[in-house]
Design a protein around this motif. Structure first.
Motif, PDB file in Angstrom:
ATOM      1  N   ARG A  64      37.126 -16.285 -35.843  1.00 35.92           N
ATOM      2  CA  ARG A  64      36.787 -14.874 -35.727  1.00 35.92           C
ATOM      3  C   ARG A  64      36.586 -14.470 -34.269  1.00 35.92           C
ATOM      4  N   VAL A  65      36.945 -13.233 -33.987  1.00 38.96           N
ATOM      5  CA  VAL A  65      36.762 -12.672 -32.652  1.00 38.96           C
ATOM      6  C   VAL A  65      35.371 -12.041 -32.605  1.00 38.96           C
ATOM      7  N   THR A  66      34.420 -12.840 -32.169  1.00 35.41           N
ATOM      8  CA  THR A  66      33.023 -12.423 -32.059  1.00 35.41           C
ATOM      9  C   THR A  66      32.779 -11.857 -30.663  1.00 35.41           C
ATOM     10  N   ASP A  67      31.579 -11.366 -30.435  1.00 37.04           N
ATOM     11  CA  ASP A  67      31.222 -10.900 -29.091  1.00 37.04           C
ATOM     12  C   ASP A  67      31.353 -12.033 -28.070  1.00 37.04           C
ATOM     13  N   THR A  69      33.390 -14.575 -28.266  1.00 44.34           N
ATOM     14  CA  THR A  69      34.827 -14.790 -28.058  1.00 44.34           C
ATOM     15  C   THR A  69      35.358 -13.776 -27.060  1.00 44.34           C
ATOM     16  N   LEU A  70      34.972 -12.525 -27.195  1.00 47.72           N
ATOM     17  CA  LEU A  70      35.422 -11.482 -26.266  1.00 47.72           C
ATOM     18  C   LEU A  70      34.923 -11.752 -24.854  1.00 47.72           C
ATOM     19  N   ARG A  71      33.667 -12.165 -24.720  1.00 53.68           N
ATOM     20  CA  ARG A  71      33.120 -12.523 -23.410  1.00 53.68           C
ATOM     21  C   ARG A  71      33.951 -13.624 -22.768  1.00 53.68           C
ATOM     22  N   THR A  72      34.293 -14.627 -23.548  1.00 54.48           N
ATOM     23  CA  THR A  72      35.069 -15.747 -23.039  1.00 54.48           C
ATOM     24  C   THR A  72      36.488 -15.317 -22.686  1.00 54.48           C
ATOM     25  N   LEU A  73      37.078 -14.436 -23.481  1.00 52.61           N
ATOM     26  CA  LEU A  73      38.424 -13.941 -23.172  1.00 52.61           C
ATOM     27  C   LEU A  73      38.443 -13.132 -21.877  1.00 52.61           C
ATOM     28  N   VAL A  74      37.403 -12.360 -21.632  1.00 54.47           N
ATOM     29  CA  VAL A  74      37.324 -11.608 -20.379  1.00 54.47           C
ATOM     30  C   VAL A  74      37.308 -12.582 -19.202  1.00 54.47           C
ATOM     31  N   LEU A  75      36.481 -13.596 -19.270  1.00 56.55           N
ATOM     32  CA  LEU A  75      36.422 -14.594 -18.198  1.00 56.55           C
ATOM     33  C   LEU A  75      37.753 -15.328 -18.044  1.00 56.55           C
ATOM     34  N   GLY A 113      17.192 -25.474 -48.374  1.00 51.96           N
ATOM     35  CA  GLY A 113      15.903 -24.849 -48.121  1.00 51.96           C
ATOM     36  C   GLY A 113      15.790 -24.218 -46.742  1.00 51.96           C
ATOM     37  N   VAL A 114      16.909 -23.883 -46.137  1.00 51.55           N
ATOM     38  CA  VAL A 114      16.924 -23.306 -44.791  1.00 51.55           C
ATOM     39  C   VAL A 114      17.354 -21.843 -44.896  1.00 51.55           C
ATOM     40  N   ASP A 115      16.573 -20.963 -44.280  1.00 54.96           N
ATOM     41  CA  ASP A 115      16.893 -19.540 -44.267  1.00 54.96           C
ATOM     42  C   ASP A 115      17.751 -19.241 -43.036  1.00 54.96           C
ATOM     43  N   THR A 116      19.017 -18.936 -43.259  1.00 55.72           N
ATOM     44  CA  THR A 116      19.965 -18.690 -42.163  1.00 55.72           C
ATOM     45  C   THR A 116      20.252 -17.206 -41.967  1.00 55.72           C
ATOM     46  N   ARG A 117      19.472 -16.346 -42.563  1.00 57.21           N
ATOM     47  CA  ARG A 117      19.784 -14.913 -42.527  1.00 57.21           C
ATOM     48  C   ARG A 117      19.718 -14.287 -41.134  1.00 57.21           C
ATOM     49  N   SER A 118      19.223 -14.998 -40.151  1.00 53.97           N
ATOM     50  CA  SER A 118      19.231 -14.468 -38.781  1.00 53.97           C
ATOM     51  C   SER A 118      20.608 -14.619 -38.136  1.00 53.97           C
ATOM     52  N   LEU A 119      21.515 -15.298 -38.811  1.00 53.11           N
ATOM     53  CA  LEU A 119      22.870 -15.516 -38.278  1.00 53.11           C
ATOM     54  C   LEU A 119      23.902 -14.695 -39.025  1.00 53.11           C
ATOM     55  N   GLU A 120      24.942 -14.293 -38.315  1.00 57.41           N
ATOM     56  CA  GLU A 120      26.112 -13.681 -38.943  1.00 57.41           C
ATOM     57  C   GLU A 120      27.197 -14.735 -38.988  1.00 57.41           C
ATOM     58  N   PHE A 121      27.761 -14.977 -40.164  1.00 60.10           N
ATOM     59  CA  PHE A 121      28.806 -15.979 -40.304  1.00 60.10           C
ATOM     60  C   PHE A 121      30.205 -15.363 -40.291  1.00 60.10           C
ATOM     61  N   ASN A 122      30.296 -14.056 -40.409  1.00 64.10           N
ATOM     62  CA  ASN A 122      31.584 -13.353 -40.372  1.00 64.10           C
ATOM     63  C   ASN A 122      32.563 -13.850 -41.431  1.00 64.10           C
ATOM     64  N   THR A 123      32.049 -14.096 -42.621  1.00 66.24           N
ATOM     65  CA  THR A 123      32.910 -14.507 -43.726  1.00 66.24           C
ATOM     66  C   THR A 123      33.734 -13.315 -44.190  1.00 66.24           C
ATOM     67  N   ARG A 137      40.197  -5.698 -32.106  1.00 68.47           N
ATOM     68  CA  ARG A 137      39.023  -5.837 -31.220  1.00 68.47           C
ATOM     69  C   ARG A 137      39.458  -6.290 -29.833  1.00 68.47           C
ATOM     70  N   ILE A 138      40.400  -7.215 -29.776  1.00 67.86           N
ATOM     71  CA  ILE A 138      40.883  -7.690 -28.481  1.00 67.86           C
ATOM     72  C   ILE A 138      41.703  -6.604 -27.798  1.00 67.86           C
ATOM     73  N   ARG A 139      42.622  -6.008 -28.530  1.00 64.48           N
ATOM     74  CA  ARG A 139      43.528  -5.008 -27.946  1.00 64.48           C
ATOM     75  C   ARG A 139      42.794  -3.802 -27.379  1.00 64.48           C
ATOM     76  N   HIS A 140      41.661  -3.464 -27.950  1.00 64.93           N
ATOM     77  CA  HIS A 140      40.948  -2.261 -27.533  1.00 64.93           C
ATOM     78  C   HIS A 140      39.662  -2.542 -26.772  1.00 64.93           C
ATOM     79  N   HIS A 141      39.468  -3.782 -26.370  1.00 62.63           N
ATOM     80  CA  HIS A 141      38.255  -4.083 -25.617  1.00 62.63           C
ATOM     81  C   HIS A 141      38.389  -3.479 -24.221  1.00 62.63           C
ATOM     82  N   PRO A 142      37.398  -2.709 -23.791  1.00 65.53           N
ATOM     83  CA  PRO A 142      37.520  -1.987 -22.522  1.00 65.53           C
ATOM     84  C   PRO A 142      37.585  -2.883 -21.281  1.00 65.53           C
ATOM     85  N   LEU A 143      37.189  -4.131 -21.381  1.00 64.33           N
ATOM     86  CA  LEU A 143      37.213  -5.006 -20.219  1.00 64.33           C
ATOM     87  C   LEU A 143      38.439  -5.912 -20.158  1.00 64.33           C
TER      88      LEU A 143
END
Length: 167
Positions: A64-67, A69-75, A113-123, A137-143
């Motif tokens: 998935r193209v996460t934030d 991933t976008l940061r890394t693509l900019v670099l 028994g682990v609460d993972t709701r603080s994470l987004e898995f992007n399923t 998301r990549i094509r339209h990223h302003p940076l």
């Protein structure tokens, strides 16, 4: 007491004996950034006829193209010679076999028994729609450069075939 990583350090000692990548430049020699899944059935270099140093490989659950991933693509684009991006999810992906993040959260909570709701898995149950969204998301990223070539493909874990994504 044995260390859980002894096998890896021993293998590295063998690797060092024949190490041939000294002096390799940090740029992507073939200008490619590949976004793919962390699935161990994917061998990204061999799959695309690449060798070490040819590409920047970004791996995460579901390709998935996460934030991040976008940061890394900019670099990678401005500092590491990347001039094209391929996003390559795969068949039989666990992140595409569930209907929602809630299903994953509930399964982990129930089993471990682990609460993972603080994470987004992007399923996503619709891998094609997710890939289309991620490409946009990549094509339209302003940076990122407006003329950066961006494409998608799907890797088949049963045949090794990479099929270009038809949008």
């Amino acid at each position: 007491m044995s260390n859980a990583f002894d096998d890896l350090f021993a293998a590295n000692a063998d690797y060092v004996r024949d190490f041939g990548l000294a002096g390799l430049e940090p740029v992507a020699a073939r200008g490619l950034a590949l976004v793919t899944c962390m699935d161990s059935r994917i061998e990204p270099l061999g799959t695309l006829g690449l060798k070490p140093g040819d590409a920047k490989i970004l791996r995460n659950a579901g390709a998935r193209v996460t934030d991040d991933t976008l940061r890394t693509l900019v670099l990678a684009t401005y500092l590491l010679g990347v001039d094209r991006v391929l996003v390559m999810p795969h068949t039989r992906c666990k992140m595409a076999s569930v209907s929602s993040d809630d299903e994953v959260h509930d399964g982990i909570a129930r089993t471990y028994g682990v609460d993972t709701r603080s994470l987004e898995f992007n399923t996503t149950p619709d891998q094609r729609a997710a890939l289309r969204h991620d490409l946009e998301r990549i094509r339209h990223h302003p940076l990122l450069p407006a003329d950066l070539p961006v494409s998608g493909a799907v890797y088949d874990v049963d045949s090794g075939r990479v099929t270009p994504f038809e949008e």
